[in-house]
Structures are given as C-alpha cells and as structure tokens.
Design a protein around this motif. Structure first.
Motif, PDB file in Angstrom:
ATOM      1  N   VAL A  93      40.203  14.887  94.691  1.00 18.26           N
ATOM      2  CA  VAL A  93      40.178  16.012  93.153  1.00 18.26           C
ATOM      3  C   VAL A  93      38.955  17.050  94.106  1.00 18.26           C
ATOM      4  CG1 VAL A  93      39.494  17.102  91.208  1.00 18.26           C
ATOM      5  CG2 VAL A  93      40.554  15.039  91.251  1.00 18.26           C
ATOM      6  N   ASP A  94      39.522  17.876  94.806  1.00 11.37           N
ATOM      7  CA  ASP A  94      38.612  19.018  95.133  1.00 11.37           C
ATOM      8  C   ASP A  94      37.368  19.768  94.003  1.00 11.37           C
ATOM      9  OD1 ASP A  94      39.753  18.515  97.858  1.00 11.37           O
ATOM     10  OD2 ASP A  94      41.196  20.573  97.884  1.00 11.37           O
ATOM     11  N   ASN A  95      37.499  20.312  92.907  1.00 11.03           N
ATOM     12  CA  ASN A  95      37.192  21.185  92.008  1.00 11.03           C
ATOM     13  C   ASN A  95      37.167  20.776  90.306  1.00 11.03           C
ATOM     14  OD1 ASN A  95      36.124  22.803  90.614  1.00 11.03           O
ATOM     15  ND2 ASN A  95      37.745  24.383  90.772  1.00 11.03           N
ATOM     16  N   ILE A  96      36.696  19.971  89.941  1.00  9.23           N
ATOM     17  CA  ILE A  96      37.102  20.159  88.623  1.00  9.23           C
ATOM     18  C   ILE A  96      36.809  20.824  87.588  1.00  9.23           C
ATOM     19  CG2 ILE A  96      35.522  17.451  89.018  1.00  9.23           C
ATOM     20  CD1 ILE A  96      33.213  18.321  88.074  1.00  9.23           C
ATOM     21  N   GLY A  97      36.835  22.310  87.887  1.00  9.80           N
ATOM     22  CA  GLY A  97      37.032  23.056  86.972  1.00  9.80           C
ATOM     23  C   GLY A  97      35.275  22.527  85.813  1.00  9.80           C
ATOM     24  N   GLN A  98      36.300  23.368  84.836  1.00 11.06           N
ATOM     25  CA  GLN A  98      35.497  24.018  83.630  1.00 11.06           C
ATOM     26  C   GLN A  98      36.833  23.667  82.066  1.00 11.06           C
ATOM     27  OE1 GLN A  98      34.779  28.212  83.583  1.00 11.06           O
ATOM     28  NE2 GLN A  98      32.419  27.738  83.624  1.00 11.06           N
ATOM     29  N   ALA A  99      35.903  23.058  81.543  1.00 12.46           N
ATOM     30  CA  ALA A  99      36.858  22.475  79.916  1.00 12.46           C
ATOM     31  C   ALA A  99      36.713  23.535  79.084  1.00 12.46           C
ATOM     32  CB  ALA A  99      36.289  21.099  79.916  1.00 12.46           C
ATOM     33  N   THR A 100      36.728  23.536  78.328  1.00 11.89           N
ATOM     34  CA  THR A 100      36.781  23.557  76.780  1.00 11.89           C
ATOM     35  C   THR A 100      35.924  23.202  76.055  1.00 11.89           C
ATOM     36  OG1 THR A 100      37.543  25.076  74.459  1.00 11.89           O
ATOM     37  CG2 THR A 100      39.035  23.175  75.396  1.00 11.89           C
ATOM     38  N   ARG A 101      34.915  24.098  75.402  1.00 10.65           N
ATOM     39  CA  ARG A 101      33.783  22.943  74.169  1.00 10.65           C
ATOM     40  C   ARG A 101      34.201  23.188  73.092  1.00 10.65           C
ATOM     41  NH1 ARG A 101      29.684  25.957  71.179  1.00 10.65           N
ATOM     42  NH2 ARG A 101      30.141  28.045  71.198  1.00 10.65           N
ATOM     43  N   ILE A 102      35.707  23.102  72.973  1.00 11.34           N
ATOM     44  CA  ILE A 102      36.237  22.561  71.134  1.00 11.34           C
ATOM     45  C   ILE A 102      37.015  22.082  71.719  1.00 11.34           C
ATOM     46  CG2 ILE A 102      37.297  23.156  69.271  1.00 11.34           C
ATOM     47  CD1 ILE A 102      36.043  25.727  69.641  1.00 11.34           C
ATOM     48  N   PRO A 112      30.712  24.635  83.035  1.00  9.02           N
ATOM     49  CA  PRO A 112      31.536  23.826  83.755  1.00  9.02           C
ATOM     50  C   PRO A 112      31.092  22.295  83.242  1.00  9.02           C
ATOM     51  CG  PRO A 112      29.098  24.627  83.499  1.00  9.02           C
ATOM     52  CD  PRO A 112      29.817  25.741  82.137  1.00  9.02           C
ATOM     53  N   VAL A 113      31.952  21.363  84.634  1.00  8.19           N
ATOM     54  CA  VAL A 113      32.126  20.500  83.703  1.00  8.19           C
ATOM     55  C   VAL A 113      31.280  19.266  84.801  1.00  8.19           C
ATOM     56  CG1 VAL A 113      33.259  18.077  83.706  1.00  8.19           C
ATOM     57  CG2 VAL A 113      33.937  20.282  82.446  1.00  8.19           C
ATOM     58  N   GLU A 114      30.238  18.290  84.477  1.00 10.84           N
ATOM     59  CA  GLU A 114      29.774  17.384  85.269  1.00 10.84           C
ATOM     60  C   GLU A 114      30.315  16.153  85.198  1.00 10.84           C
ATOM     61  OE1 GLU A 114      25.698  14.490  85.297  1.00 10.84           O
ATOM     62  OE2 GLU A 114      25.209  16.963  85.132  1.00 10.84           O
ATOM     63  N   PRO A 144      25.535  21.432  81.180  1.00  9.34           N
ATOM     64  CA  PRO A 144      27.089  21.403  81.422  1.00  9.34           C
ATOM     65  C   PRO A 144      27.353  20.087  80.213  1.00  9.34           C
ATOM     66  CG  PRO A 144      25.665  19.581  82.739  1.00  9.34           C
ATOM     67  CD  PRO A 144      24.406  20.401  82.361  1.00  9.34           C
ATOM     68  N   LEU A 145      28.817  20.097  80.882  1.00  6.90           N
ATOM     69  CA  LEU A 145      29.643  19.741  79.690  1.00  6.90           C
ATOM     70  C   LEU A 145      29.876  18.419  80.358  1.00  6.90           C
ATOM     71  CD1 LEU A 145      30.513  18.786  77.059  1.00  6.90           C
ATOM     72  CD2 LEU A 145      33.468  20.199  78.051  1.00  6.90           C
ATOM     73  N   ILE A 146      29.573  17.290  79.900  1.00  8.68           N
ATOM     74  CA  ILE A 146      28.926  16.057  80.869  1.00  8.68           C
ATOM     75  C   ILE A 146      30.619  14.686  80.022  1.00  8.68           C
ATOM     76  CG2 ILE A 146      27.983  14.163  80.621  1.00  8.68           C
ATOM     77  CD1 ILE A 146      25.629  15.525  80.338  1.00  8.68           C
ATOM     78  N   ALA A 147      31.090  14.772  80.656  1.00  4.73           N
ATOM     79  CA  ALA A 147      32.611  14.216  81.210  1.00  4.73           C
ATOM     80  C   ALA A 147      32.641  12.271  81.863  1.00  4.73           C
ATOM     81  CB  ALA A 147      34.030  15.189  81.672  1.00  4.73           C
ATOM     82  N   GLN A 148      33.599  11.951  80.774  1.00  3.86           N
ATOM     83  CA  GLN A 148      32.868  10.209  81.779  1.00  3.86           C
ATOM     84  C   GLN A 148      34.430  10.100  81.808  1.00  3.86           C
ATOM     85  OE1 GLN A 148      31.252   7.905  82.568  1.00  3.86           O
ATOM     86  NE2 GLN A 148      29.685   8.520  81.163  1.00  3.86           N
ATOM     87  N   ASN A 201      40.399  12.110  78.128  1.00  2.59           N
ATOM     88  CA  ASN A 201      39.095  12.792  77.055  1.00  2.59           C
ATOM     89  C   ASN A 201      38.148  12.301  76.365  1.00  2.59           C
ATOM     90  OD1 ASN A 201      38.165  15.189  76.077  1.00  2.59           O
ATOM     91  ND2 ASN A 201      40.017  14.526  73.374  1.00  2.59           N
ATOM     92  N   TYR A 202      37.271  11.347  77.561  1.00  3.44           N
ATOM     93  CA  TYR A 202      36.024  10.940  77.384  1.00  3.44           C
ATOM     94  C   TYR A 202      34.826  11.827  77.694  1.00  3.44           C
ATOM     95  CZ  TYR A 202      38.511   6.394  76.838  1.00  3.44           C
ATOM     96  OH  TYR A 202      39.220   5.476  76.004  1.00  3.44           O
ATOM     97  N   TRP A 203      34.199  11.173  76.780  1.00  5.32           N
ATOM     98  CA  TRP A 203      32.540  12.501  76.423  1.00  5.32           C
ATOM     99  C   TRP A 203      31.613  11.519  76.254  1.00  5.32           C
ATOM    100  CZ3 TRP A 203      33.723  16.892  79.052  1.00  5.32           C
ATOM    101  CH2 TRP A 203      35.164  17.585  79.062  1.00  5.32           C
ATOM    102  N   ASP A 204      30.259  11.867  77.465  1.00  5.50           N
ATOM    103  CA  ASP A 204      28.699  11.173  76.966  1.00  5.50           C
ATOM    104  C   ASP A 204      28.469  11.588  76.094  1.00  5.50           C
ATOM    105  OD1 ASP A 204      26.208  10.373  77.852  1.00  5.50           O
ATOM    106  OD2 ASP A 204      28.270   9.611  79.316  1.00  5.50           O
ATOM    107  N   THR A 205      27.465  10.720  75.717  1.00  5.55           N
ATOM    108  CA  THR A 205      26.703  10.597  74.441  1.00  5.55           C
ATOM    109  C   THR A 205      25.452  12.134  74.301  1.00  5.55           C
ATOM    110  OG1 THR A 205      26.663   9.248  74.518  1.00  5.55           O
ATOM    111  CG2 THR A 205      27.966   9.076  72.741  1.00  5.55           C
ATOM    112  N   GLU A 206      25.378  12.112  75.743  1.00  2.13           N
ATOM    113  CA  GLU A 206      23.993  12.928  76.412  1.00  2.13           C
ATOM    114  C   GLU A 206      24.501  14.453  75.740  1.00  2.13           C
ATOM    115  OE1 GLU A 206      22.308  12.354  80.194  1.00  2.13           O
ATOM    116  OE2 GLU A 206      22.955  10.273  79.993  1.00  2.13           O
TER     117      GLU A 206
END
Length: 235
Positions: A73-82, A51-53, A122-126, A134-139
C-alpha cells in the motif's frame, strides 16, 4: 470546531425527527436509520475527510496482510471522520466493556453505531488482527459517540438490560475523550395498544436498569408522533 460538530448534530436531530414524522415508513426498522443519519450529517459538517495515521499495535504480524501492508500500500490516503459500526483499540488491545446481565458479569466488544471524530488531524486508525478494517484508536478525540436503537415491535428495546441500558453503559464506559455520548432511540409505536404513551412509563425503567455510570450519557427519544424528548443519565 467541535462546537460546529455539536451544532450540526443538533440540527440533524431536529431534521431527522421531522422526517421520521413525515415519512415514517422510511424508518420502519433500524437498517435505513444509520445510513440516513450519516448522509445528512456529512452534508452539515465543516471538515469531512482527514489524513490517516495507520497503526498496527493490535495486528498479528504473522498475517501477510499485516506483514506486507507497507510494501503493498503506497498511500493510505484519507478517511471520513463520520463513521458507522466502529470498533476501538485501546492501549494496543481491542477495547471491551463489562456489565452485569442476569446476575453474571459479561464482557463484550461493542461496535458503536455512529462516531463523529474530532476534526483535528490525524485520524488514528488501527489494523485488525489480520489487516485493515474499521478499527480506530481511543487516542482520537471524539465529538459525538452514538448508539442507535429502534423500537421495531418491541417496547423493551428502549430500557431492557440487554438492549437500551446495555448501550448506555457501553457509551459511558468508553475510555477515550468524548465531548458528547448519545443514546438515540426511534420509537415507531409511541402509543401502545392500550393507548398509553410509552416514553412516560419507560424512561424511569431505563434509568433504573442503567444504574450508576462513570460518564454522563444523553438520551434522545425520537417519537414518530409529537415532540422528541431528551434527558441525561449520570449527572
């Protein structure tokens, strides 16, 4: 779970090295390498999607794609972690790294070729400045942070300050939590025109050009012929 990721990555390297030796034309340049690595690795891991934050600290609120995101965007859904070609946002800013090239300090925003995020949600997106990307947080905790280079027809891709050494320095400087930082090199011509083995000559040149780094980086040298080599810079 991260031990499972590391085991999957080690199995991937063994498998891809064998395939490189058996089917070398399939790896004639860098373009097919990343898709092949991701395809095989996603088949080996225990958890694929998370799941994505979705955050917008780096975003430009004047852009309608940013301003209207939550209403459209009603639902941001999930994302692959690779993920391939990953950029990072660190403390609200797009992360850059600095190094010296030809006597000048250079600042660059890197795209990391292959990132395996830790399986805990979660997988933290930015958001990018203007919207999703395809930006992701360093957290995010990372199992494997990897840069890939291919020899093509240039032996210096492995050790040059602006090529392999640059990749190693970027991997080392990345500020987030990483279990394993990897520089993965594919050498299509491991024996040069003078019939000498390039790895033996170029390993020390890479170490010299990298210099002192803050975090250790594993180097994996995949040769089209014979065994592959591994060593660590920064211990």
């Amino acid at each position: 779970m991260t031990n499972s990721d590391q085991s999957a990555f080690e199995t991937l390297i063994d498998e891809i090295h064998t395939d490189f030796s058996d089917n070398p034309v399939n790896y004639g340049n860098e373009d097919p390498v990343i898709p092949e690595l991701i395809h095989r690795l996603r088949q080996k891991i225990d958890v694929d999607y998370l799941p994505v934050e979705y955050r917008q600290e780096y975003a430009d609120n004047e852009q309608w794609r940013v301003r209207d995101f939550s209403t459209r965007v009603d639902n941001i859904g999930q994302a692959t972690r690779i993920r391939p070609e990953v950029l990072f946002v660190h403390e609200g800013e797009r992360w850059k790294y600095e190094r010296t090239l030809a006597g000048e300090i250079k600042s660059t925003v890197p795209k990391f070729d292959l990132v395996v995020f830790n399986p805990e949600p979660p997988l933290i997106a930015q958001s990018k400045a203007e919207g999703p990307g395809n930006y992701w947080d360093t957290e995010n905790d990372i199992s494997v942070l990897c840069e890939v280079k291919h020899s093509k027809n240039e032996s210096s891709n492995f050790f040059a300050e602006s090529n392999g050494a640059d990749d190693v320095q970027a991997l080392s400087q990345y500020p987030g939590s990483v279990e394993r930082r990897v520089f993965l090199f594919f050498d299509w011509w491991p024996i040069d025109g003078n019939q000498s083995h390039r790895y033996e000559r170029h390993r020390d040149r890479l170490i010299e050009n990298v210099g002192v780094i803050s975090e250790p980086v594993d180097v994996i040298f995949l040769s089209r012929i014979g065994d592959y080599h591994t060593f660590t810079i920064g211990y």
